[in-house]
Design a protein around this motif. Structure first.
Motif, PDB file in Angstrom:
ATOM      1  N   LYS A  43       0.838  -1.194   0.000  1.00 17.80           N
ATOM      2  CA  LYS A  43       0.000   0.000   0.000  1.00 17.80           C
ATOM      3  C   LYS A  43       0.875   1.247   0.000  1.00 17.80           C
ATOM      4  O   LYS A  43       2.049   1.206   0.368  1.00 17.80           O
ATOM      5  N   GLU A  44       0.279   2.350  -0.400  1.00 22.65           N
ATOM      6  CA  GLU A  44       0.997   3.609  -0.391  1.00 22.65           C
ATOM      7  C   GLU A  44       1.135   4.129   1.033  1.00 22.65           C
ATOM      8  O   GLU A  44       0.320   3.843   1.908  1.00 22.65           O
ATOM      9  N   ARG A  45       2.171   4.917   1.233  1.00 24.04           N
ATOM     10  CA  ARG A  45       2.367   5.556   2.528  1.00 24.04           C
ATOM     11  C   ARG A  45       1.249   6.577   2.741  1.00 24.04           C
ATOM     12  O   ARG A  45       0.869   7.302   1.820  1.00 24.04           O
ATOM     13  N   GLU A  46       0.741   6.644   3.966  1.00 26.60           N
ATOM     14  CA  GLU A  46      -0.304   7.593   4.270  1.00 26.60           C
ATOM     15  C   GLU A  46       0.025   8.370   5.541  1.00 26.60           C
ATOM     16  O   GLU A  46       0.637   7.831   6.468  1.00 26.60           O
ATOM     17  N   GLY A  47      -0.391   9.605   5.555  1.00 25.72           N
ATOM     18  CA  GLY A  47      -0.231  10.422   6.745  1.00 25.72           C
ATOM     19  C   GLY A  47      -1.268  10.035   7.770  1.00 25.72           C
ATOM     20  O   GLY A  47      -2.417   9.750   7.433  1.00 25.72           O
ATOM     21  N   VAL A  48      -0.860   9.977   9.022  1.00 22.63           N
ATOM     22  CA  VAL A  48      -1.737   9.533  10.095  1.00 22.63           C
ATOM     23  C   VAL A  48      -2.125  10.701  11.006  1.00 22.63           C
ATOM     24  O   VAL A  48      -3.296  10.929  11.269  1.00 22.63           O
ATOM     25  N   ALA A  49      -1.126  11.433  11.481  1.00 29.97           N
ATOM     26  CA  ALA A  49      -1.395  12.524  12.419  1.00 29.97           C
ATOM     27  C   ALA A  49      -0.273  13.541  12.323  1.00 29.97           C
ATOM     28  O   ALA A  49       0.890  13.165  12.154  1.00 29.97           O
ATOM     29  N   GLN A  50      -0.613  14.803  12.476  1.00 31.20           N
ATOM     30  CA  GLN A  50       0.348  15.875  12.231  1.00 31.20           C
ATOM     31  C   GLN A  50       0.199  16.997  13.244  1.00 31.20           C
ATOM     32  O   GLN A  50      -0.905  17.322  13.684  1.00 31.20           O
ATOM     33  N   PHE A  51       1.358  17.584  13.598  1.00 29.22           N
ATOM     34  CA  PHE A  51       1.417  18.866  14.305  1.00 29.22           C
ATOM     35  C   PHE A  51       1.965  19.895  13.327  1.00 29.22           C
ATOM     36  O   PHE A  51       2.989  19.640  12.681  1.00 29.22           O
ATOM     37  N   ASP A  52       1.322  21.072  13.240  1.00 27.09           N
ATOM     38  CA  ASP A  52       2.026  22.138  12.540  1.00 27.09           C
ATOM     39  C   ASP A  52       2.835  22.931  13.566  1.00 27.09           C
ATOM     40  O   ASP A  52       2.875  22.583  14.743  1.00 27.09           O
ATOM     41  N   ILE A  69      -1.925  12.439  18.800  1.00 20.88           N
ATOM     42  CA  ILE A  69      -0.541  12.869  18.648  1.00 20.88           C
ATOM     43  C   ILE A  69      -0.224  13.874  19.750  1.00 20.88           C
ATOM     44  O   ILE A  69      -1.059  14.716  20.092  1.00 20.88           O
ATOM     45  N   SER A  70       0.955  13.753  20.312  1.00 18.43           N
ATOM     46  CA  SER A  70       1.378  14.680  21.348  1.00 18.43           C
ATOM     47  C   SER A  70       2.895  14.825  21.273  1.00 18.43           C
ATOM     48  O   SER A  70       3.560  14.098  20.532  1.00 18.43           O
ATOM     49  N   LYS A  71       3.409  15.752  22.035  1.00 21.20           N
ATOM     50  CA  LYS A  71       4.853  15.951  22.028  1.00 21.20           C
ATOM     51  C   LYS A  71       5.276  16.595  23.323  1.00 21.20           C
ATOM     52  O   LYS A  71       4.488  17.245  24.005  1.00 21.20           O
ATOM     53  N   ASP A  72       6.521  16.399  23.672  1.00 19.84           N
ATOM     54  CA  ASP A  72       7.131  17.160  24.725  1.00 19.84           C
ATOM     55  C   ASP A  72       8.411  17.763  24.177  1.00 19.84           C
ATOM     56  O   ASP A  72       8.547  17.894  22.954  1.00 19.84           O
ATOM     57  N   THR A  75      10.445  14.791  22.167  1.00 19.69           N
ATOM     58  CA  THR A  75       9.864  13.521  21.742  1.00 19.69           C
ATOM     59  C   THR A  75       8.454  13.735  21.207  1.00 19.69           C
ATOM     60  O   THR A  75       7.656  14.454  21.806  1.00 19.69           O
ATOM     61  N   LEU A  76       8.196  13.086  20.084  1.00 13.28           N
ATOM     62  CA  LEU A  76       6.853  13.068  19.491  1.00 13.28           C
ATOM     63  C   LEU A  76       6.219  11.728  19.836  1.00 13.28           C
ATOM     64  O   LEU A  76       6.904  10.692  19.836  1.00 13.28           O
ATOM     65  N   TYR A  77       4.933  11.738  20.136  1.00  7.24           N
ATOM     66  CA  TYR A  77       4.239  10.514  20.527  1.00  7.24           C
ATOM     67  C   TYR A  77       3.031  10.273  19.637  1.00  7.24           C
ATOM     68  O   TYR A  77       2.459  11.197  19.052  1.00  7.24           O
ATOM     69  N   LEU A  78       2.640   9.013  19.576  1.00  8.97           N
ATOM     70  CA  LEU A  78       1.374   8.644  18.953  1.00  8.97           C
ATOM     71  C   LEU A  78       0.723   7.598  19.835  1.00  8.97           C
ATOM     72  O   LEU A  78       1.173   6.443  19.886  1.00  8.97           O
ATOM     73  N   GLN A  79      -0.310   8.012  20.559  1.00  6.62           N
ATOM     74  CA  GLN A  79      -1.085   7.092  21.381  1.00  6.62           C
ATOM     75  C   GLN A  79      -2.157   6.476  20.495  1.00  6.62           C
ATOM     76  O   GLN A  79      -3.003   7.184  19.957  1.00  6.62           O
ATOM     77  N   MET A  80      -2.106   5.172  20.360  1.00  6.43           N
ATOM     78  CA  MET A  80      -3.038   4.457  19.490  1.00  6.43           C
ATOM     79  C   MET A  80      -3.925   3.571  20.339  1.00  6.43           C
ATOM     80  O   MET A  80      -3.426   2.717  21.086  1.00  6.43           O
ATOM     81  N   SER A  81      -5.220   3.756  20.222  1.00  7.19           N
ATOM     82  CA  SER A  81      -6.186   2.985  20.991  1.00  7.19           C
ATOM     83  C   SER A  81      -7.183   2.326  20.055  1.00  7.19           C
ATOM     84  O   SER A  81      -7.313   2.716  18.900  1.00  7.19           O
ATOM     85  N   ARG A  82      -7.867   1.341  20.581  1.00  8.50           N
ATOM     86  CA  ARG A  82      -8.870   0.594  19.796  1.00  8.50           C
ATOM     87  C   ARG A  82      -8.291   0.209  18.445  1.00  8.50           C
ATOM     88  O   ARG A  82      -8.899   0.453  17.399  1.00  8.50           O
ATOM     89  N   LEU A  83      -7.136  -0.403  18.494  1.00  6.59           N
ATOM     90  CA  LEU A  83      -6.434  -0.767  17.270  1.00  6.59           C
ATOM     91  C   LEU A  83      -7.200  -1.818  16.477  1.00  6.59           C
ATOM     92  O   LEU A  83      -7.881  -2.686  17.044  1.00  6.59           O
ATOM     93  N   LYS A  84      -7.058  -1.719  15.168  1.00 10.32           N
ATOM     94  CA  LYS A  84      -7.727  -2.628  14.236  1.00 10.32           C
ATOM     95  C   LYS A  84      -6.674  -3.331  13.389  1.00 10.32           C
ATOM     96  O   LYS A  84      -5.568  -2.784  13.194  1.00 10.32           O
ATOM     97  N   PRO A  85      -6.988  -4.491  12.850  1.00 12.55           N
ATOM     98  CA  PRO A  85      -6.011  -5.161  11.980  1.00 12.55           C
ATOM     99  C   PRO A  85      -5.546  -4.276  10.832  1.00 12.55           C
ATOM    100  O   PRO A  85      -4.382  -4.372  10.413  1.00 12.55           O
ATOM    101  N   GLU A  86      -6.399  -3.421  10.343  1.00 14.32           N
ATOM    102  CA  GLU A  86      -6.010  -2.539   9.232  1.00 14.32           C
ATOM    103  C   GLU A  86      -5.038  -1.438   9.655  1.00 14.32           C
ATOM    104  O   GLU A  86      -4.543  -0.685   8.807  1.00 14.32           O
ATOM    105  N   ASP A  87      -4.761  -1.323  10.942  1.00 16.22           N
ATOM    106  CA  ASP A  87      -3.732  -0.390  11.411  1.00 16.22           C
ATOM    107  C   ASP A  87      -2.337  -0.998  11.301  1.00 16.22           C
ATOM    108  O   ASP A  87      -1.339  -0.310  11.545  1.00 16.22           O
ATOM    109  N   THR A  88      -2.270  -2.265  10.961  1.00 14.45           N
ATOM    110  CA  THR A  88      -0.980  -2.928  10.814  1.00 14.45           C
ATOM    111  C   THR A  88      -0.155  -2.252   9.731  1.00 14.45           C
ATOM    112  O   THR A  88      -0.603  -2.105   8.592  1.00 14.45           O
TER     113      THR A  88
END
Length: 121
Positions: A43-52, A69-72, A75-88
């Motif tokens: 599959k093609e690369r896709e953007g998931v979450a962004q900070f400007d 998405i969060s940051k300190d 460090t940049l973070y991505l908290q992923m919840s309720r994951l689905k097989p298609e998130d693989t």
């Protein structure tokens, strides 16, 4: 020199959670946009979450309400919840300069090596 190093990937069952981290060096958040991308096999690369650079966030429709998405300081973070097989996918963090002239994120020039996320049904 910009260096991005992702971590936190792994295998999880559907409905589970993971938190990805991206340690960033050589970046000033005030000048850069930060984004999580993912790419699944075939599959093609896709953007998931962004900070400007102003701290505004933007999410792909497929992850809205499930990913945060969060940051300190460095460090940049991505908290992923309720994951689905298609998130693989392989998940990458990336950084690109913000254009104050056009008020938009420019090309993402700096990339980490990626961290694998596998969600089983």
């Amino acid at each position: 020199q910009v260096i991005l190093v992702e971590s936190g990937g792994g295998s999880v069952q559907a409905g589970g959670s993971l938190k990805l981290s991206c340690a960033a060096s050589g970046i000033t958040y005030a000048d850069y946009c930060m984004k999580w991308f993912r790419q699944a096999p075939g599959k093609e690369r896709e953007g998931v979450a962004q900070f400007d650079t102003y701290g505004a966030t933007n999410y792909a429709d497929s992850v809205k309400g499930r990913f945060i998405i969060s940051k300190d300081k460095d460090t940049l973070y991505l908290q992923m919840s309720r994951l689905k097989p298609e998130d693989t996918a392989m998940y990458y963090c990336a950084a690109g300069p913000f254009s104050f002239a056009s008020q938009s994120c420019m090309e993402y020039r700096h990339w980490g090596q990626g961290t694998q996320v596998t969600v089983s049904s």
